[in-house]
Design a protein around this motif. Structure first.
Motif, PDB file in Angstrom:
ATOM      1  N   ASN A  17      33.484  16.593 -14.401  1.00  0.00           N
ATOM      2  CA  ASN A  17      32.384  17.546 -14.462  1.00  0.00           C
ATOM      3  C   ASN A  17      31.811  17.626 -15.879  1.00  0.00           C
ATOM      4  O   ASN A  17      30.594  17.706 -16.081  1.00  0.00           O
ATOM      5  CB  ASN A  17      32.859  18.926 -14.013  1.00  0.00           C
ATOM      6  CG  ASN A  17      31.724  19.919 -13.886  1.00  0.00           C
ATOM      7  OD1 ASN A  17      30.781  19.714 -13.125  1.00  0.00           O
ATOM      8  ND2 ASN A  17      31.798  21.004 -14.645  1.00  0.00           N
ATOM      9  N   HIS A  18      32.691  17.575 -16.877  1.00  0.00           N
ATOM     10  CA  HIS A  18      32.248  17.576 -18.270  1.00  0.00           C
ATOM     11  C   HIS A  18      31.416  16.330 -18.567  1.00  0.00           C
ATOM     12  O   HIS A  18      30.347  16.410 -19.192  1.00  0.00           O
ATOM     13  CB  HIS A  18      33.461  17.629 -19.197  1.00  0.00           C
ATOM     14  CG  HIS A  18      33.120  17.569 -20.653  1.00  0.00           C
ATOM     15  ND1 HIS A  18      32.680  18.664 -21.364  1.00  0.00           N
ATOM     16  CD2 HIS A  18      33.152  16.533 -21.546  1.00  0.00           C
ATOM     17  CE1 HIS A  18      32.455  18.315 -22.621  1.00  0.00           C
ATOM     18  NE2 HIS A  18      32.739  17.030 -22.749  1.00  0.00           N
ATOM     19  N   GLU A  38      26.631   8.242 -27.158  1.00  0.00           N
ATOM     20  CA  GLU A  38      25.624   9.051 -27.846  1.00  0.00           C
ATOM     21  C   GLU A  38      25.752  10.537 -27.528  1.00  0.00           C
ATOM     22  O   GLU A  38      25.571  11.391 -28.398  1.00  0.00           O
ATOM     23  CB  GLU A  38      24.221   8.561 -27.477  1.00  0.00           C
ATOM     24  CG  GLU A  38      23.883   7.188 -28.013  1.00  0.00           C
ATOM     25  CD  GLU A  38      24.004   7.107 -29.534  1.00  0.00           C
ATOM     26  OE1 GLU A  38      23.590   8.069 -30.216  1.00  0.00           O
ATOM     27  OE2 GLU A  38      24.520   6.101 -30.037  1.00  0.00           O
ATOM     28  N   ALA A  39      26.075  10.864 -26.280  1.00  0.00           N
ATOM     29  CA  ALA A  39      26.079  12.265 -25.853  1.00  0.00           C
ATOM     30  C   ALA A  39      27.415  12.955 -26.056  1.00  0.00           C
ATOM     31  O   ALA A  39      27.469  14.180 -26.218  1.00  0.00           O
ATOM     32  CB  ALA A  39      25.683  12.350 -24.372  1.00  0.00           C
ATOM     33  N   MET A  40      28.525  12.191 -26.050  1.00  0.00           N
ATOM     34  CA  MET A  40      29.841  12.814 -26.046  1.00  0.00           C
ATOM     35  C   MET A  40      30.695  12.470 -27.259  1.00  0.00           C
ATOM     36  O   MET A  40      31.423  13.331 -27.769  1.00  0.00           O
ATOM     37  CB  MET A  40      30.612  12.394 -24.779  1.00  0.00           C
ATOM     38  CG  MET A  40      29.989  12.867 -23.489  1.00  0.00           C
ATOM     39  SD  MET A  40      30.816  12.175 -22.051  1.00  0.00           S
ATOM     40  CE  MET A  40      32.468  12.761 -22.295  1.00  0.00           C
ATOM     41  N   GLY A  66      24.009  13.815 -18.361  1.00  0.00           N
ATOM     42  CA  GLY A  66      22.805  13.928 -17.548  1.00  0.00           C
ATOM     43  C   GLY A  66      22.980  13.468 -16.129  1.00  0.00           C
ATOM     44  O   GLY A  66      22.021  12.987 -15.505  1.00  0.00           O
ATOM     45  N   LEU A  67      24.180  13.584 -15.599  1.00  0.00           N
ATOM     46  CA  LEU A  67      24.410  13.300 -14.188  1.00  0.00           C
ATOM     47  C   LEU A  67      24.204  14.588 -13.416  1.00  0.00           C
ATOM     48  O   LEU A  67      24.674  15.650 -13.830  1.00  0.00           O
ATOM     49  CB  LEU A  67      25.835  12.781 -13.960  1.00  0.00           C
ATOM     50  CG  LEU A  67      26.201  11.487 -14.700  1.00  0.00           C
ATOM     51  CD1 LEU A  67      27.667  11.181 -14.506  1.00  0.00           C
ATOM     52  CD2 LEU A  67      25.353  10.334 -14.200  1.00  0.00           C
ATOM     53  N   ASP A  88      35.635  25.513 -20.898  1.00  0.00           N
ATOM     54  CA  ASP A  88      34.434  24.710 -21.118  1.00  0.00           C
ATOM     55  C   ASP A  88      34.730  23.495 -21.985  1.00  0.00           C
ATOM     56  O   ASP A  88      34.148  22.428 -21.774  1.00  0.00           O
ATOM     57  CB  ASP A  88      33.339  25.558 -21.787  1.00  0.00           C
ATOM     58  CG  ASP A  88      32.761  26.604 -20.851  1.00  0.00           C
ATOM     59  OD1 ASP A  88      32.902  26.436 -19.623  1.00  0.00           O
ATOM     60  OD2 ASP A  88      32.162  27.579 -21.354  1.00  0.00           O
ATOM     61  N   GLY A  89      35.614  23.656 -22.959  1.00  0.00           N
ATOM     62  CA  GLY A  89      35.868  22.562 -23.893  1.00  0.00           C
ATOM     63  C   GLY A  89      37.093  21.731 -23.608  1.00  0.00           C
ATOM     64  O   GLY A  89      37.399  20.800 -24.354  1.00  0.00           O
ATOM     65  N   GLY A  90      37.803  22.029 -22.506  1.00  0.00           N
ATOM     66  CA  GLY A  90      38.992  21.247 -22.206  1.00  0.00           C
ATOM     67  C   GLY A  90      39.880  21.934 -21.192  1.00  0.00           C
ATOM     68  O   GLY A  90      39.496  22.931 -20.569  1.00  0.00           O
TER      69      GLY A  90
END
Length: 387
Positions: A356-357, A28-30, A363-364, A219-221
């Motif tokens: 980390n991503h 759902e989130a990724m 939500g960790l 940030d994106g990869g």
């Protein structure tokens, strides 16, 4: 060389590689809000060509209309049949296989057999559902989420890997699939780190000394650059082939990982594309395509050389992936029984970046210290959380 100077913590617990709840959060989130590579221009090269896919259980149809590509939900608004059950094909018009309803290029209703019996027609529910589609190099991407940012924003730090040449310069060599008995993160983490090459790919895939490897973290990869270790004869032959097809192409290995699941690898005149799709908490499907550059002004000789180099590169890629695949069952079994926190070396820092991503998107809780393992933001902190 590397971004970090010291070892790094393993940010995910072993249970995050087999948990049903973690799998659902990641989806759902990724994954569902993401752009997804669904095919390539060679899959529908001519006017009226189309192909069908299933994306997270959603049937889609991608069609070439006079060189422009469009993606629709593969469902007819009349009686809910799929528009086509074929994997690919060609049709002069876009119409449903069941009752022959036709649709215009924008998905609006076109010719409807015996239309008088459907009056009045509002023109709303009778339209196809359209999804966002973008072409980047020879690759076709689709997003099911209307709020997804443009693909160009996601590709910004990585575009050079496919933008260097026009899309029609890339000849498709082969596409194939794997179904691995491992969580998708097991495969992704193995792909981005070079630490295992010496022990796993002793003869097939090695880099020059460690100080020749470069990492970039965005940030994106992430991006890795390295020099592939090969025999003098192999190096000379590869350089000769490259000169015949496209002089000046770099022999450097470049791997661009776009979070969470897309990998673009370039070396000499080859482009390798790989995408990971989770199929359960402990399984994933991997699709791989290999492309080779065409000579700008092709000859019979250059066409043969492009096909030949495609076979050479495909064979090499399959050997490397088979060696990795032999490890995945053991890694997954270890994840499901490990009492350890784990740790990450500087050479594996791209693994840490991916973790980390995942932690941020799912939500960790971010690490409060280098010895802490993250837990969910909404979960109570207990002494058992860092076993």
């Amino acid at each position: 060389m590397f971004v970090n100077k010291t070892k790094l913590p393993h940010l995910l617990l072993p249970e995050h590689y087999s948990s049903q709840s973690q799998y659902e959060v990641e989806m759902e989130a990724m994954f569902r809000p993401q752009w997804h590579w669904v095919g390539s221009l060679h899959d529908a090269p001519g006017d009226g060509d189309f192909f069908t896919r299933e994306l997270f259980g959603v049937p889609i149809l991608v069609r070439n209309h006079q060189g422009a590509y469009h993606c629709f939900l593969n469902v007819c608004p009349h009686r809910h049949s799929t528009l086509s059950s074929e994997c690919s094909g060609n049709s002069p018009t876009l119409k449903c296989q069941y009752h022959g309803w036709g649709f215009n290029v924008d998905g609006s209703s076109g010719r409807i057999p015996d239309a008088k019996n459907f009056r009045p027609m509002s023109g709303g529910p009778e339209c196809l559902k359209k999804f966002a589609l973008a072409v980047h190099g020879p690759l076709i991407f689709v997003s099911l989420d209307p709020s997804c940012p443009p693909l160009t924003e996601q590709f910004a730090p990585f575009a050079s890997v496919t933008d260097e040449f026009s899309s029609d310069r890339w000849a498709h060599a082969e596409t194939w699939h794997y179904d691995f008995p491992a969580n998708w993160k097991v495969v992704a983490e193995n792909t981005v780190e070079s630490y295992h090459l010496e022990s796993v790919h002793t003869d097939s895939f090695r880099f020059e000394p460690e100080d020749a490897i470069e990492h970039e973290i965005h940030d994106g990869g992430t991006i890795m650059r390295a020099t592939i270790k090969s025999s003098p004869w192999s190096t000379r032959f590869s350089n000769w082939v490259t000169t015949q097809i496209q002089p000046g192409c770099s022999p450097q290995y470049r791997m661009h990982h776009l979070f969470p699941h897309l990998f673009l690898m370039r070396t000499d005149v080859m482009l390798q594309v790989m995408v990971l799709m989770p199929t359960s908490p402990t399984t994933c499907r991997v699709t791989v395509s290999v492309f080779v550059l065409r000579r700008e002004h092709e000859t019979i000789w250059s066409k043969w050389l492009t096909r030949f180099w495609g076979r050479v590169k495909t064979s090499a890629v399959k050997k490397i992936l088979a060696e990795d695949a032999s490890l995945y069952p053991g890694i997954q079994t270890g994840m499901e029984h490990s009492p350890f926190k784990g740790c990450v070396s500087t050479r594996e820092e791209l693994v840490h970046a991916l973790q980390n991503h995942v932690a941020e998107k799912c939500g960790l809780r971010s690490e409060a210290s280098r010895d802490e393992v993250p837990v969910r933001v909404d979960a109570p902190v207990s002494n058992e959380g860092g076993r």
